[in-house]
Motif scaffolding. Sequence first.
Motif, PDB file in Angstrom:
ATOM      1  N   TYR A   1      -4.744  29.890 -32.844  1.00  0.00           N
ATOM      2  CA  TYR A   1      -4.479  28.691 -33.646  1.00  0.00           C
ATOM      3  C   TYR A   1      -3.196  27.998 -33.163  1.00  0.00           C
ATOM      4  N   ASP A   2      -2.113  28.793 -33.081  1.00  0.00           N
ATOM      5  CA  ASP A   2      -0.815  28.229 -32.687  1.00  0.00           C
ATOM      6  C   ASP A   2      -0.838  27.675 -31.260  1.00  0.00           C
ATOM      7  N   GLN A   3      -1.513  28.410 -30.388  1.00  0.00           N
ATOM      8  CA  GLN A   3      -1.567  27.983 -28.980  1.00  0.00           C
ATOM      9  C   GLN A   3      -2.192  26.593 -28.856  1.00  0.00           C
ATOM     10  N   LEU A   4      -3.324  26.407 -29.527  1.00  0.00           N
ATOM     11  CA  LEU A   4      -4.006  25.113 -29.418  1.00  0.00           C
ATOM     12  C   LEU A   4      -3.224  24.014 -30.138  1.00  0.00           C
ATOM     13  N   LYS A   5      -2.611  24.396 -31.270  1.00  0.00           N
ATOM     14  CA  LYS A   5      -1.839  23.394 -32.025  1.00  0.00           C
ATOM     15  C   LYS A   5      -0.684  22.863 -31.171  1.00  0.00           C
ATOM     16  N   GLN A   6       0.014  23.790 -30.536  1.00  0.00           N
ATOM     17  CA  GLN A   6       1.136  23.394 -29.669  1.00  0.00           C
ATOM     18  C   GLN A   6       0.678  22.462 -28.554  1.00  0.00           C
ATOM     19  N   ILE A   7      -0.443  22.844 -27.959  1.00  0.00           N
ATOM     20  CA  ILE A   7      -0.972  22.033 -26.854  1.00  0.00           C
ATOM     21  C   ILE A   7      -1.345  20.632 -27.348  1.00  0.00           C
ATOM     22  N   ALA A   8      -2.012  20.568 -28.503  1.00  0.00           N
ATOM     23  CA  ALA A   8      -2.429  19.274 -29.061  1.00  0.00           C
ATOM     24  C   ALA A   8      -1.212  18.399 -29.347  1.00  0.00           C
ATOM     25  N   ASP A   9      -0.177  19.016 -29.898  1.00  0.00           N
ATOM     26  CA  ASP A   9       1.043  18.260 -30.195  1.00  0.00           C
ATOM     27  C   ASP A   9       1.666  17.717 -28.912  1.00  0.00           C
ATOM     28  N   LYS A  10       1.690  18.548 -27.909  1.00  0.00           N
ATOM     29  CA  LYS A  10       2.282  18.165 -26.627  1.00  0.00           C
ATOM     30  C   LYS A  10       1.537  16.972 -26.015  1.00  0.00           C
ATOM     31  N   VAL A  11       0.219  17.032 -26.082  1.00  0.00           N
ATOM     32  CA  VAL A  11      -0.594  15.980 -25.473  1.00  0.00           C
ATOM     33  C   VAL A  11      -0.636  14.738 -26.370  1.00  0.00           C
ATOM     34  N   GLY A  12      -0.391  14.948 -27.667  1.00  0.00           N
ATOM     35  CA  GLY A  12      -0.425  13.819 -28.598  1.00  0.00           C
ATOM     36  C   GLY A  12      -1.825  13.511 -29.093  1.00  0.00           C
ATOM     37  N   VAL A  13      -2.632  14.559 -29.307  1.00  0.00           N
ATOM     38  CA  VAL A  13      -3.974  14.352 -29.869  1.00  0.00           C
ATOM     39  C   VAL A  13      -4.066  15.067 -31.223  1.00  0.00           C
ATOM     40  N   LEU A  14      -5.111  14.757 -31.964  1.00  0.00           N
ATOM     41  CA  LEU A  14      -5.281  15.346 -33.299  1.00  0.00           C
ATOM     42  C   LEU A  14      -5.681  16.806 -33.209  1.00  0.00           C
ATOM     43  N   PHE A  15      -5.297  17.562 -34.240  1.00  0.00           N
ATOM     44  CA  PHE A  15      -5.595  18.987 -34.246  1.00  0.00           C
ATOM     45  C   PHE A  15      -6.231  19.354 -35.581  1.00  0.00           C
ATOM     46  N   TYR A  16      -7.260  20.161 -35.522  1.00  0.00           N
ATOM     47  CA  TYR A  16      -7.830  20.707 -36.759  1.00  0.00           C
ATOM     48  C   TYR A  16      -7.996  22.217 -36.631  1.00  0.00           C
ATOM     49  N   GLY A  17      -7.515  22.946 -37.635  1.00  0.00           N
ATOM     50  CA  GLY A  17      -7.679  24.396 -37.651  1.00  0.00           C
ATOM     51  C   GLY A  17      -7.509  24.925 -39.063  1.00  0.00           C
ATOM     52  N   GLU A  18      -7.967  26.144 -39.309  1.00  0.00           N
ATOM     53  CA  GLU A  18      -7.817  26.770 -40.628  1.00  0.00           C
ATOM     54  C   GLU A  18      -7.313  28.193 -40.423  1.00  0.00           C
ATOM     55  N   PRO A  19      -5.989  28.361 -40.420  1.00  0.00           N
ATOM     56  CA  PRO A  19      -5.470  29.700 -40.157  1.00  0.00           C
ATOM     57  C   PRO A  19      -5.991  30.682 -41.211  1.00  0.00           C
ATOM     58  N   GLY A  20      -6.386  31.852 -40.763  1.00  0.00           N
ATOM     59  CA  GLY A  20      -6.862  32.872 -41.695  1.00  0.00           C
ATOM     60  C   GLY A  20      -8.374  32.827 -41.895  1.00  0.00           C
TER      61      GLY A  20
ATOM     62  N   THR B   1      -8.642  27.547 -23.654  1.00  0.00           N
ATOM     63  CA  THR B   1      -7.712  26.816 -24.510  1.00  0.00           C
ATOM     64  C   THR B   1      -6.872  25.842 -23.685  1.00  0.00           C
ATOM     65  N   THR B   2      -6.387  26.334 -22.558  1.00  0.00           N
ATOM     66  CA  THR B   2      -5.599  25.468 -21.666  1.00  0.00           C
ATOM     67  C   THR B   2      -6.437  24.272 -21.218  1.00  0.00           C
ATOM     68  N   THR B   3      -7.682  24.552 -20.829  1.00  0.00           N
ATOM     69  CA  THR B   3      -8.545  23.480 -20.332  1.00  0.00           C
ATOM     70  C   THR B   3      -8.926  22.506 -21.449  1.00  0.00           C
ATOM     71  N   THR B   4      -9.043  23.017 -22.674  1.00  0.00           N
ATOM     72  CA  THR B   4      -9.278  22.131 -23.815  1.00  0.00           C
ATOM     73  C   THR B   4      -8.143  21.107 -23.887  1.00  0.00           C
ATOM     74  N   GLY B   5      -6.921  21.619 -23.716  1.00  0.00           N
ATOM     75  CA  GLY B   5      -5.755  20.736 -23.732  1.00  0.00           C
ATOM     76  C   GLY B   5      -5.773  19.741 -22.573  1.00  0.00           C
ATOM     77  N   LYS B   6      -6.171  20.214 -21.404  1.00  0.00           N
ATOM     78  CA  LYS B   6      -6.208  19.331 -20.229  1.00  0.00           C
ATOM     79  C   LYS B   6      -7.239  18.211 -20.424  1.00  0.00           C
ATOM     80  N   LEU B   7      -8.399  18.585 -20.970  1.00  0.00           N
ATOM     81  CA  LEU B   7      -9.437  17.577 -21.202  1.00  0.00           C
ATOM     82  C   LEU B   7      -9.008  16.598 -22.295  1.00  0.00           C
ATOM     83  N   ALA B   8      -8.346  17.136 -23.322  1.00  0.00           N
ATOM     84  CA  ALA B   8      -7.862  16.283 -24.408  1.00  0.00           C
ATOM     85  C   ALA B   8      -6.912  15.228 -23.829  1.00  0.00           C
TER      86      ALA B   8
END
Length: 445
Positions: free
Chosen positions: A141-160, A111-118
Amino acid sequence: MVLENLGQSLRNVLKKITGASHIDEALVKEITRDIQRALLQSDINVKLVLEMTKEVERRALSEEPPAGTSPKEHVVRIIYDELIRILGQPRPLPVAKQTIMMVGLYGQGKTTTTGKLARYFHKKGLSVGVIAADVHRPAAYDQLKQIADKVGVLFYGEPGEKDAARIAANGMKHYSTIDVVLVDTSGRHALEDDLIAELKNVADVVKPTERILVLDAAVGQQAGPQAKAFHDAVGVTSVIITKMDGTAKGGGALSAVAQTKASIVFIGVGEHLTDLEPFDPTRFISRLLGMGDIQSLLEAAKDTVSEEQAAETVKKMMGGRFTLKEMYEQMEMLTNMGPLKKLVSMLPGMPGLSEKMDVEESQKKLRRFKFIMDSMTDEEMEDPKLIKSTRINRIARGAGVEAKDVRELLKQYNMSKKAVKGFMGNRKLRKQLMKQFSSEMGQSE
Ligand SMILES: Nc1nc2c(ncn2[C@@H]2O[C@H](COP(=O)(O)OP(=O)(O)O)[C@@H](O)[C@H]2O)c(=O)[nH]1
Ligand SMILES: [Mg+2]
């Protein structure tokens, strides 16, 4: 049995080389076997290991070291080159439109590396979207969303939503106009069949152009089987080694690369999203081998005694000069010189040093002698006869040794001097030594 990690066993091989008196066929064969064992224990493909070690052996036995390089140094370099070769040519990820799927066990840093690559692709000016397809970890879900927001890239997820492939399919539709899509997936502690099935399903709908295996540098022995399982499931195209900022040297990476034939594209060097570096095989192998240490070991071996110095000492002795200085030089040659050891050991009067002498033992003695000689005056070094009891005590105090150690040195000196004198008086022996000496000098190892 606890297996040594790859880096450690390879470092031991290098120590064996630098610690050896000289390089010969027996030593080359021995270190080749050691390297074989180390690589095989790390699950590196047998064929690859045999090819690599055959090449090391062939080169070590046939190549002349380049000018200014000692035979030991040359063999170390050969091993280093051939290890780099296992890692293959570095292949940077293209800065272009693509779909990337991240795979790896739980906690490896996906997840961290996904954010780094993004962040990396975003900075390169591409549009980037991430998809949260880890449906097993509640906080994923929350972890990746936070990272995406921080980096400023789009996020897609479906909680649940529990079907990773469905999320991935919806996410791909959602991102149809986006340049780089990154799909984060589930880990799990072990490779279970249902995880593998899930990853296959995700890969089927996403059709990723890159399947990146994320591996923690500390993974070690398990890297090979892990990489193989992921490779069989999705066909790994690239590897990223994370946590290279820690103490682990990432030896497992070699196994992973050997299993997948994928290349390492980046390394993670910290928890921050900026902590991503392009992979540099040379630096990686240096670190694995602890080349810092090896380099200094080699340098120490190099700046000991050159052939010219050896020739100088021998010439002085031929001229009949034999003070403590010559004895010291001679001992130093004998303990530190590889190729000329045989020659120097033939010199007369070497204090108790036979061909089979224990290098370590004699180096210890040499160090002690050096301390002692360092506390002597130049006058005493040139004319050891001056050294009587009060001087002995003064020298011993200065060197931090006992008086008997100083006496031992003097005794050895007197014995050596006698032997040298007798030897130099014998014309036939002298001629023989001269002949041997010039042929040794002309012959490179
Ligand atoms: N020091 C360090 N920590 C890292 C690195 N990459 C990831 N981590 C940490 O490793 C832990 C697990 O990372 P995560 O991305 O959640 O792993 P995942 O389960 O594979 O998704 C987190 O605490 C990360 O901050 C790295 O390169 N260096
Ligand atoms: Mg994760």
